[in-house]
Design a protein around this motif. Structure first.
Motif, PDB file in Angstrom:
ATOM      1  N   THR A  11       0.833  -1.212   0.000  1.00  0.00           N
ATOM      2  CA  THR A  11       0.000   0.000   0.000  1.00  0.00           C
ATOM      3  C   THR A  11       0.865   1.258   0.000  1.00  0.00           C
ATOM      4  OG1 THR A  11      -0.208  -0.181   2.398  1.00  0.00           O
ATOM      5  CG2 THR A  11      -2.018  -1.058   1.092  1.00  0.00           C
ATOM      6  N   ALA A  12       2.020   1.224   0.650  1.00  0.00           N
ATOM      7  CA  ALA A  12       2.907   2.392   0.703  1.00  0.00           C
ATOM      8  C   ALA A  12       3.545   2.703  -0.649  1.00  0.00           C
ATOM      9  CB  ALA A  12       3.996   2.169   1.750  1.00  0.00           C
ATOM     10  N   GLU A  13       3.483   1.772  -1.586  1.00  0.00           N
ATOM     11  CA  GLU A  13       4.074   1.973  -2.909  1.00  0.00           C
ATOM     12  C   GLU A  13       3.085   2.535  -3.926  1.00  0.00           C
ATOM     13  OE1 GLU A  13       5.448  -1.937  -3.855  1.00  0.00           O
ATOM     14  OE2 GLU A  13       7.330  -1.682  -2.768  1.00  0.00           O
ATOM     15  N   GLU A  18      -0.742   8.007  -8.264  1.00  0.00           N
ATOM     16  CA  GLU A  18       0.134   7.010  -8.880  1.00  0.00           C
ATOM     17  C   GLU A  18      -0.673   5.818  -9.386  1.00  0.00           C
ATOM     18  OE1 GLU A  18       4.254   7.798  -6.421  1.00  0.00           O
ATOM     19  OE2 GLU A  18       3.081   6.022  -5.928  1.00  0.00           O
ATOM     20  N   MET A  19      -0.031   5.013 -10.236  1.00  0.00           N
ATOM     21  CA  MET A  19      -0.630   3.770 -10.724  1.00  0.00           C
ATOM     22  C   MET A  19       0.415   2.674 -10.687  1.00  0.00           C
ATOM     23  SD  MET A  19      -1.001   4.464 -14.819  1.00  0.00           S
ATOM     24  CE  MET A  19       0.265   5.353 -15.712  1.00  0.00           C
ATOM     25  N   ARG A  20      -0.048   1.439 -10.564  1.00  0.00           N
ATOM     26  CA  ARG A  20       0.819   0.263 -10.556  1.00  0.00           C
ATOM     27  C   ARG A  20       0.156  -0.833 -11.391  1.00  0.00           C
ATOM     28  NH1 ARG A  20       3.837   3.397  -8.994  1.00  0.00           N
ATOM     29  NH2 ARG A  20       5.084   3.472  -7.109  1.00  0.00           N
ATOM     30  N   THR A  21       0.988  -1.712 -11.945  1.00  0.00           N
ATOM     31  CA  THR A  21       0.466  -2.775 -12.795  1.00  0.00           C
ATOM     32  C   THR A  21       0.801  -4.153 -12.229  1.00  0.00           C
ATOM     33  OG1 THR A  21       2.465  -2.790 -14.147  1.00  0.00           O
ATOM     34  CG2 THR A  21       0.648  -1.390 -14.889  1.00  0.00           C
ATOM     35  N   ALA A  22       0.020  -5.122 -12.670  1.00  0.00           N
ATOM     36  CA  ALA A  22       0.233  -6.528 -12.321  1.00  0.00           C
ATOM     37  C   ALA A  22      -0.440  -7.362 -13.395  1.00  0.00           C
ATOM     38  CB  ALA A  22      -0.362  -6.834 -10.951  1.00  0.00           C
ATOM     39  N   ILE A  31      -3.489  -5.824 -15.354  1.00  0.00           N
ATOM     40  CA  ILE A  31      -4.301  -5.005 -14.457  1.00  0.00           C
ATOM     41  C   ILE A  31      -3.521  -3.742 -14.148  1.00  0.00           C
ATOM     42  CG2 ILE A  31      -5.341  -4.836 -12.154  1.00  0.00           C
ATOM     43  CD1 ILE A  31      -5.597  -7.902 -12.180  1.00  0.00           C
ATOM     44  N   VAL A  32      -4.192  -2.602 -14.186  1.00  0.00           N
ATOM     45  CA  VAL A  32      -3.579  -1.355 -13.739  1.00  0.00           C
ATOM     46  C   VAL A  32      -4.450  -0.796 -12.620  1.00  0.00           C
ATOM     47  CG1 VAL A  32      -4.688  -0.018 -15.603  1.00  0.00           C
ATOM     48  CG2 VAL A  32      -2.680   0.920 -14.420  1.00  0.00           C
ATOM     49  N   VAL A  33      -3.810  -0.475 -11.503  1.00  0.00           N
ATOM     50  CA  VAL A  33      -4.507   0.054 -10.329  1.00  0.00           C
ATOM     51  C   VAL A  33      -4.115   1.512 -10.157  1.00  0.00           C
ATOM     52  CG1 VAL A  33      -4.889  -0.162  -7.848  1.00  0.00           C
ATOM     53  CG2 VAL A  33      -4.547  -2.218  -9.234  1.00  0.00           C
ATOM     54  N   PHE A  34      -5.124   2.362  -9.974  1.00  0.00           N
ATOM     55  CA  PHE A  34      -4.926   3.797  -9.819  1.00  0.00           C
ATOM     56  C   PHE A  34      -5.286   4.214  -8.396  1.00  0.00           C
ATOM     57  CE2 PHE A  34      -6.225   2.880 -14.140  1.00  0.00           C
ATOM     58  CZ  PHE A  34      -5.303   3.571 -14.910  1.00  0.00           C
ATOM     59  N   ASN A  35      -4.490   5.114  -7.823  1.00  0.00           N
ATOM     60  CA  ASN A  35      -4.827   5.728  -6.538  1.00  0.00           C
ATOM     61  C   ASN A  35      -5.323   7.133  -6.850  1.00  0.00           C
ATOM     62  OD1 ASN A  35      -4.874   7.122  -4.078  1.00  0.00           O
ATOM     63  ND2 ASN A  35      -3.242   5.864  -3.222  1.00  0.00           N
ATOM     64  N   LEU A  36      -6.611   7.323  -6.721  1.00  0.00           N
ATOM     65  CA  LEU A  36      -7.247   8.607  -6.997  1.00  0.00           C
ATOM     66  C   LEU A  36      -7.689   9.207  -5.663  1.00  0.00           C
ATOM     67  CD1 LEU A  36      -8.223  10.592  -9.160  1.00  0.00           C
ATOM     68  CD2 LEU A  36     -10.352   9.305  -9.268  1.00  0.00           C
ATOM     69  N   ALA A 100      -3.610  -6.759   4.565  1.00  0.00           N
ATOM     70  CA  ALA A 100      -2.281  -7.184   5.042  1.00  0.00           C
ATOM     71  C   ALA A 100      -1.161  -6.302   4.477  1.00  0.00           C
ATOM     72  CB  ALA A 100      -2.044  -8.652   4.702  1.00  0.00           C
ATOM     73  N   GLY A 101      -1.425  -4.993   4.395  1.00  0.00           N
ATOM     74  CA  GLY A 101      -0.411  -4.052   3.929  1.00  0.00           C
ATOM     75  C   GLY A 101      -0.180  -4.046   2.438  1.00  0.00           C
ATOM     76  N   GLY A 102      -1.055  -4.738   1.689  1.00  0.00           N
ATOM     77  CA  GLY A 102      -0.877  -4.807   0.247  1.00  0.00           C
ATOM     78  C   GLY A 102      -2.114  -4.396  -0.518  1.00  0.00           C
ATOM     79  N   VAL A 103      -1.913  -4.131  -1.789  1.00  0.00           N
ATOM     80  CA  VAL A 103      -2.999  -3.833  -2.724  1.00  0.00           C
ATOM     81  C   VAL A 103      -3.194  -5.091  -3.563  1.00  0.00           C
ATOM     82  CG1 VAL A 103      -3.735  -2.393  -4.651  1.00  0.00           C
ATOM     83  CG2 VAL A 103      -2.405  -1.386  -2.783  1.00  0.00           C
ATOM     84  N   TRP A 104      -4.445  -5.529  -3.682  1.00  0.00           N
ATOM     85  CA  TRP A 104      -4.795  -6.755  -4.382  1.00  0.00           C
ATOM     86  C   TRP A 104      -5.896  -6.465  -5.398  1.00  0.00           C
ATOM     87  CZ3 TRP A 104      -2.306 -11.288  -2.658  1.00  0.00           C
ATOM     88  CH2 TRP A 104      -1.580 -11.137  -1.475  1.00  0.00           C
TER      89      TRP A 104
END
Length: 110
Positions: A11-13, A18-22, A31-36, A100-104
């Motif tokens: 989650t801290a990343e 920002e956006m992250r992919t998996a 998958i692309v996840v956006f923090n809006l 658990a401290g992560g983005v899923w």
């Protein structure tokens, strides 16, 4: 439909703007996840106009949109709906959660 959640990042990343992919562990879908502004949204990392990664484009947190660099199609990151031509079909939206401290996220299409 996959019930398996894919780990995206800590989650801290994934800070606001920002956006992250998996890649979904079951279907292999990008998958692309956006923090809006602290809210997380997940879309398929594929432009609905042409098969190209949305994550290569620019995320505009002020507008809540992402632009595909290939032809300039713009999508609302909250809903996946197209905001301008040449895209007319929405991008698939996926569920996203923090645990658990992560983005899923996961590809929940049938």
């Amino acid at each position: 439909m996959s019930g398996t959640w894919t780990y995206v990042c800590a989650t801290a990343e994934l800070l606001p703007g920002e956006m992250r992919t998996a890649f979904d562990e079951v279907t292999g879908a990008g998958i692309v996840v956006f923090n809006l502004d602290g809210d997380l949204y997940a879309l398929e990392d594929k432009c609905s106009h042409e098969d190209f990664e949305l994550s290569s484009g620019d995320f505009d947190p002020g507008e809540g949109s992402v632009v595909c660099v290939l032809h300039g199609a713009r999508f609302d990151v909250r809903e996946g709906r197209p905001l301008c031509a040449p895209a007319y079909e929405p991008v698939a939206r996926f569920p996203v959660k923090t645990e658990a401290g992560g983005v899923w996220a996961r590809d929940d299409r049938d």
